[in-house]
Structure formats: C-alpha cells, structure tokens
Design a protein around this motif. Structure first.
Motif, PDB file in Angstrom:
ATOM      1  N   ARG A   1      -6.864  -0.744   7.589  1.00 43.77           N
ATOM      2  CA  ARG A   1      -5.795  -0.573   8.572  1.00 43.77           C
ATOM      3  C   ARG A   1      -6.105   0.649   9.439  1.00 43.77           C
ATOM      4  NH1 ARG A   1      -4.341  -4.918   6.866  1.00 43.77           N
ATOM      5  NH2 ARG A   1      -2.229  -5.563   6.275  1.00 43.77           N
TER       6      ARG A   1
ATOM      7  N   VAL B   1      -5.964   4.087   7.667  1.00 48.34           N
ATOM      8  CA  VAL B   1      -5.591   3.841   6.271  1.00 48.34           C
ATOM      9  C   VAL B   1      -6.516   2.773   5.707  1.00 48.34           C
ATOM     10  CG1 VAL B   1      -3.814   2.974   4.711  1.00 48.34           C
ATOM     11  CG2 VAL B   1      -3.190   4.515   6.576  1.00 48.34           C
TER      12      VAL B   1
ATOM     13  N   LEU C   1       1.409  -4.341   2.994  1.00 44.27           N
ATOM     14  CA  LEU C   1       1.098  -3.137   3.760  1.00 44.27           C
ATOM     15  C   LEU C   1       1.439  -3.361   5.232  1.00 44.27           C
ATOM     16  CD1 LEU C   1      -0.139  -0.455   2.798  1.00 44.27           C
ATOM     17  CD2 LEU C   1      -2.337  -1.246   3.677  1.00 44.27           C
ATOM     18  N   PRO C   2       2.250  -2.478   5.833  1.00 45.67           N
ATOM     19  CA  PRO C   2       2.593  -2.654   7.247  1.00 45.67           C
ATOM     20  C   PRO C   2       1.355  -2.695   8.138  1.00 45.67           C
ATOM     21  CG  PRO C   2       3.987  -0.985   6.242  1.00 45.67           C
ATOM     22  CD  PRO C   2       2.921  -1.301   5.240  1.00 45.67           C
TER      23      PRO C   2
ATOM     24  N   ILE D   1       0.356   0.751   9.624  1.00 48.95           N
ATOM     25  CA  ILE D   1       0.324   1.919   8.748  1.00 48.95           C
ATOM     26  C   ILE D   1      -0.804   2.869   9.152  1.00 48.95           C
ATOM     27  CG2 ILE D   1      -1.177   0.868   7.009  1.00 48.95           C
ATOM     28  CD1 ILE D   1       1.891   3.083   6.272  1.00 48.95           C
TER      29      ILE D   1
ATOM     30  N   LEU E   1       0.428   5.111  11.846  1.00 48.34           N
ATOM     31  CA  LEU E   1       1.253   6.202  11.324  1.00 48.34           C
ATOM     32  C   LEU E   1       0.386   7.340  10.806  1.00 48.34           C
ATOM     33  CD1 LEU E   1       4.047   7.292  10.663  1.00 48.34           C
ATOM     34  CD2 LEU E   1       3.982   6.014   8.515  1.00 48.34           C
TER      35      LEU E   1
ATOM     36  N   VAL F   1       7.628  10.351   7.462  1.00 48.69           N
ATOM     37  CA  VAL F   1       7.149   9.023   7.074  1.00 48.69           C
ATOM     38  C   VAL F   1       8.305   8.119   6.676  1.00 48.69           C
ATOM     39  CG1 VAL F   1       5.820   7.776   5.328  1.00 48.69           C
ATOM     40  CG2 VAL F   1       4.850   9.811   6.418  1.00 48.69           C
TER      41      VAL F   1
ATOM     42  N   LEU G   1       5.831   2.585  13.120  1.00 50.27           N
ATOM     43  CA  LEU G   1       5.540   1.282  12.522  1.00 50.27           C
ATOM     44  C   LEU G   1       6.031   0.135  13.390  1.00 50.27           C
ATOM     45  CD1 LEU G   1       6.340   1.981   8.750  1.00 50.27           C
ATOM     46  CD2 LEU G   1       4.102   1.879   9.863  1.00 50.27           C
TER      47      LEU G   1
END
Length: 478
Positions: A120, A123, A148-149, A152, A155, A184, A193
């Motif tokens: 991601r 991430v 998992l968004p 993410i 972010l 967060v 997000l």
C-alpha cells in the motif's frame, strides 16, 4: 519465530539476480516495483523484459557470462530463481562475503526468504511461514488485503511529511506518540483515508497547541488511565477486538499468572510488563499493592492495562480495583472477556442451560476447602440448576461432600475441564461421587468444575461413552 522480518533499503546498492524463466522474471518484476537496481544474469541467455515499463528497464543491467565470476562490489543482496545447480554455488559465494542470499525453494542455501507482500505504498505488510507454506502465507495476505484501507499508505505518507515538524513541537516521545494516535484515529486520519488530503492538511495546521491536542488536556499533561481487560481463558483468538486495541495502546501491562504468553505476545512490543498474579502456594504481591500500582501508573500519565484471565468481574476482583481507581480519581474503562466457564462450555459442548432440563446457572468459587465449607449447599440442590465451580480442584472433596450431604444425587453428571481453550486442554467426565478422582485425571489446572445433568450432553462425555462401549464389546468378544 525462526525468521526476523526486516525491510531492505534497495537504494543502498544493486541486487544480483541469477536465473531464467518465469520464476526469475517474477522476481525481476517484484524488485523493479520496489525501485531496485538489478544486475540480471539470465542463465539461459534470454533477457526478455516484456511487461516492464521504461523506468523499470532503465534500472536493470543485463549481464552475460558466468555469474560465479561476477563482481559483487556494491551489491546488497543476491537472488537465485530458476538457476538450477548454479543457485547453491552462487549462495556459497555470497555467504562467504556476508551478503544476504535467497535461493528460491531452497531454505538450506538461503539466508533470507521472501514473504507474501501487501503493498500500500508507504505501508507494506509482509507475511511469512518460515518457508514452510507459501500458499498459507498467500491466504493470510489475501485476508489482510480485504481489511486494510486502500489509502493507508497515503496516511503514512501524510504523517511522514509532518513528522519532523511535530517532533520539534513535541520533544517528549510518549506525548508525541499520543499526538499521532489521535491524528490516525480521529477526524484528520479519516479525511486522509477518504482521499481528502487538502482538508486533512488544513485541519492539522489548525492544531494550536500540539501537546494539549495529544494529551486531550488544556494543561498539556499526559492523561493516564487504567483499562481492565478480560484476557479470556487462554486462547489468544478469543480476545475481543477492543481488548487487542487496548493491549496495543498500553504503556504498561499488569498481568495475572494465568494469562498465557501467546496473549502477552499480542501487546505492544515496548510496553512494560509487570506480573502481579498469584497461584496456589504463591500469594503474590496482594490486592492492595496491585491497586496502588494501577493508581500510580495512571497518575504518572501512563495508559495501564490490568490484564486478567477470564473476565475481570467473575472472581477476578475487578470490582475492588475499580473502587480503588474511583477513590483516587483515576479514569478507567472495562473490557469484558470470555470467562473460563463459558470457554469450557463452548470447547467441550456443555450446554449450561437446556430446555426443560437446566433452567438456572450458579457460578461459585472454592479456592480452598474452607471456601467450600462456607457455601450453603442447600441452595444448590435443584436438579435443574447447573453449577460452575471456579478454582475448585483442591476443594473437590469438600464440594462433593457438601452437595451430597445437602441432597444432590451422587450420580449427578460432573465434568472437570482443565486449561480450557488451550492446546493442552483436558477433560474428565463422571459423577459427583467420582469428583476427586476426576480432578486427578486432568493432570493439573487451572480447571473448571461443571456439575449438573447438562454435562451428559458434553462432546467429551459422548466420546467417553463410545470408548467405554467399544471396550465392552471388545472384552465380550475376547
């Protein structure tokens, strides 16, 4: 854990890839996606770069000749995929000069392995099985992918851009961590997000006093609190999501003796861990001392977790701890856990209630013989009542004597369920008259005693009956 997950900075040097075919090209695509500079020795001479974009191709050096004679200066890792017999020989050469090396599907000649990866952006999640089962690792990765968004990584990048600025404004590490947790978990994180980065940037800029924002107080002082967390009977997968969150946020964890190491492993790695429990023959530090530790931790601005086996409010003395926190003016919260009685019922399929058969449940504790002697057994003789006894192993003879003397039938079904929900769980099924002998059969506690007709419905009881029946027919045949 045999392999330590680490992240290799591919900007520090080149990666040598030795091999050919689809396996080598798959590794080439992975390295290229990570921005690596690659020296590729195609053992079949076919340097096909189809499917790679121009930027990736520009970082790939196509090399001919014997890879065993390759110049390894400036190299940070060696990969062999589809390299045949060259793989082990190349691994020996790389290992001799201290370079990490991976030979695909060859753990013996590898010093590191490739995990399944969730990417991601900023991430990255790596899932490994120690090389035992890439398919299992892939399945775990797929599960992570679903929860998992998608943004993410955005972010993480957002926080990275602000990190130095916030560090200069909040030099204290603990307070700075609180600041980012509030970002967060709060509105700012939600904006990122949702893809609304400009609004998130504006919202962060409006934070006038970062220290006060972090602490949630106008004084800027860290706000401490205590969370009572029920750890359940032993299986870490029975922790609630809320309990896991508390363990990850904790600065210090005060845990009971019965809390399993597997549950403690779910806590934040740098959280202080303080054992405060007691077992038979070991009185521990005492409840007053535990209360004092909880209050002191919260007053020092720490987020303390009081981690108890089972549930805090079922023979866990959680009520006493709450009273102490109230008197000290300490903020607290309570996260329930699965009590051992329910864990035993679920694992061994004992329906604690059963229509027309068991209409009531009584939970009681009998830690010592004198505890059992103090119980008014005359209130527990109803055959439609299931009795769940905690800490009753040493008092089993007194429990039996008390119930039978009060009028409960010696033939009442009884189960002793030890170390419930753990891998070494054990059970013994019999009658009330046999209770002390059943305790001996489970080979140690902690254990729950369940007394009542419902025990006859237990899976362990049915298995025991079938075993006895099989033995009977075998004896008859002989």
């Amino acid at each position: 854990m045999q392999y330590l997950p680490v992240f290799l900075d591919l900007r520090r040097g080149a990666v040598v890839l030795v091999g050919s075919g689809d396996l080598a090209r798959a590794k080439l695509r992975l390295l290229a996606s990570a921005g690596a500079r690659v020296r590729w020795y195609a053992t079949d001479g076919n340097h096909d770069l189809a499917g790679l974009d121009a930027d990736d191709v520009s970082r790939i050096e196509l090399v001919s000749g014997d890879p065993l004679a390759a110049d390894l200066s400036g190299v940070i890792a060696v990969l062999c995929a589809g390299a045949g017999d060259v793989g082990p020989a190349m691994a020996a050469r790389a290992s001799a000069i201290g370079l990490p090396v991976n030979v695909m599907d060859d753990l013996e000649h590898s010093t590191f392995i490739f995990p399944a990866i969730v990417d991601r952006g900023d991430v990255v999640v790596a899932v490994g099985t120690g090389g035992a089962s890439p398919v299992v690792a892939r399945r775990v990765r797929e599960l992570i992918e679903t929860v998992l968004p998608a943004r993410i990584g955005d972010l993480a990048g957002f926080i990275g851009r602000w990190r130095k600025t916030v560090h200069s404004l909040i030099p204290e590490f603990a307070l700075r961590r609180r600041f980012w947790e509030r970002v967060v978990d709060g509105e700012i994180g939600a904006l990122v997000l949702a893809g609304r980065n400009a609004e998130a940037e504006a919202a962060l800029k409006t934070v006038g006093d970062p220290s006060a924002f972090a602490a949630g107080l106008t004084s800027g002082k860290l706000e401490g609190r205590v969370t009572l967390v029920g750890a359940g009977p032993g299986d870490p997968d029975l922790l609630t999501v809320k309990a896991l969150r508390a363990l990850q946020d904790a600065d210090v964890i005060f845990y009971d003796e019965l809390v399993s190491p597997e549950i403690l492993d779910r806590a934040r790695r740098d959280a202080a861990r303080v054992p405060v429990g007691r077992r038979v023959g070991n009185p521990g530090i005492g409840q007053d001392a535990i209360n004092k530790l909880l209050v002191e931790a919260a007053q020092a601005g720490k987020r303390a977790v009081r981690l108890k086996g089972g549930d805090s409010f079922i023979f866990g003395r959680g009520g006493e701890e709450i009273e102490a926190l109230r008197q000290a003016g300490v903020a607290y919260s309570i996260i329930p856990g699965i009590t051992a009685g329910l864990g035993a019922a679920a694992q061994f399929e004992v329906p604690l209630t059963f229509r027309h058969e068991a209409l009531r449940i009584t939970f009681l504790t009998a830690h010592k013989a004198r505890d059992a002697e103090a119980v008014d057994w005359s209130t527990l003789t109803d055959v439609k009542m299931t009795i769940v006894v905690y800490m009753g192993m040493t008092a089993a003879p007194s429990v039996r004597a008390g119930l039978i003397a009060a009028g409960r039938s010696p033939q009442t079904p009884v189960g002793v369920f030890a170390r419930v929900t753990r891998k070494d769980a054990s059970s013994a099924i019999g009658t009330l008259a046999e209770l002390p002998d059943l305790v001996e059969k489970v080979a140690g506690g902690p254990a729950i005693l369940i007394i009542g007709d419902v025990v006859a419905h237990a899976a362990a009881s049915r298995h025991q009956q079938l075993t006895q029946l099989a033995s009977y027919f075998q004896d008859a045949a002989e």
